[in-house]
Enzyme design. Structure first.
Site, PDB file in Angstrom:
ATOM      1  N   PHE B  13       0.533  -1.030  -0.014  1.00 41.50           N
ATOM      2  CA  PHE B  13      -0.059  -0.090  -0.133  1.00 41.50           C
ATOM      3  C   PHE B  13       0.742   1.358   0.059  1.00 41.50           C
ATOM      4  CE2 PHE B  13      -2.569  -3.490   1.675  1.00 41.50           C
ATOM      5  CZ  PHE B  13      -3.637  -3.198   1.247  1.00 41.50           C
ATOM      6  N   CYS B  14       0.219   2.316  -0.469  1.00 35.85           N
ATOM      7  CA  CYS B  14       1.004   3.618  -0.535  1.00 35.85           C
ATOM      8  C   CYS B  14       1.566   4.043   0.990  1.00 35.85           C
ATOM      9  CB  CYS B  14      -0.017   4.810  -1.042  1.00 35.85           C
ATOM     10  SG  CYS B  14       0.581   6.544  -0.920  1.00 35.85           S
ATOM     11  N   PRO B  15       2.622   4.481   1.057  1.00 42.28           N
ATOM     12  CA  PRO B  15       3.550   4.751  -0.115  1.00 42.28           C
ATOM     13  C   PRO B  15       4.692   3.592  -0.347  1.00 42.28           C
ATOM     14  CG  PRO B  15       4.429   5.905   1.881  1.00 42.28           C
ATOM     15  CD  PRO B  15       3.129   5.156   2.329  1.00 42.28           C
ATOM     16  N   GLY B  16       4.190   2.573  -0.186  1.00 38.80           N
ATOM     17  CA  GLY B  16       5.115   1.396  -0.113  1.00 38.80           C
ATOM     18  C   GLY B  16       5.928   1.169  -1.402  1.00 38.80           C
TER      19      GLY B  16
END
Lengths: 131, 76
Positions: B13-16
């Protein structure tokens, strides 16, 4: 006015700590200087050695983020420090009230204890966000 | 000679995906390419915008089945 971002993080809610971690890390890796001042209940989430379930408390999104393995907020701050210019300060008043030393906090995350007066003074030269 | 590596950040998931890209770029040479596979819709706009801001080159954004491929060249 510089483009530096200053985040005053006070809330102990997981969702707000997560958002602060996202803002801090993304801004830092985007070559924007970032400083985070952690105080009040937010400081409790930065105690060292806790498991996520113990560390984070919040509402519906907290549960969903934990269940779906959203990026860990502490790791986001660490990424911001590793890949960008991110400094973190632990509120000296909050430390004193809790009777904590810096050793109570996650290792290698904070740049030191800090005072609000200095932080606010520095923040006059950038953008201040309170969470 | 430039090299291309692929990071499979699908499911992150963001910002992954952006953070994984940055970690990979740090270990590459100028001119090398890193392809990020991401199922995070935000990556489609976030990674090109990040590249623009920090002066790396976003070569392409391709929609696949259920995810996107974003190709970035290390420019500095």
């Amino acid at each position: 006015m510089s483009n530096a971002l200053y985040i005053l993080l006070c809330s102990g809610e997981h969702e707000k700590i997560q958002m602060a971690g996202m803002m801090a890390s993304v801004a830092a890796v985007s070559e924007r200087p970032v400083e985070v001042f952690v105080s009040m209940n937010a400081l409790l989430a930065f105690a060292n050695g806790m498991q996520p379930a113990e560390r984070y408390h919040g509402g519906e999104f907290s549960e969903v983020m934990c269940a779906k393995n959203a990026p860990d907020a502490i790791k986001l701050f660490q990424s911001g420090k590793e890949f960008g210019d991110l400094k973190m300060w632990a509120c000296s008043m909050a430390l004193d009230v809790k009777g904590w030393e810096m050793s109570h906090l996650e290792k290698d995350l904070f740049d030191g204890p800090g005072g609000l007066t200095k932080f606010l003074s520095d923040a006059e030269n950038g953008q201040l966000i309170t969470v | 000679m430039s090299e291309r590596t692929t990071i499979d950040a699908r499911g992150a998931f963001c910002p992954g995906p952006l953070m994984e890209l940055i970690a990979a770029l740090k270990m590459r040479q100028i001119g090398d390419e890193v392809e990020v596979l991401s199922s995070d819709k935000g990556s489609v706009t976030d990674i090109p915008e990040w590249c623009k801001k920090v002066k790396h080159e976003c070569i392409s954004v391709d929609e696949k089945t259920g995810y996107w491929s974003v190709l970035v060249r290390k420019a500095k």
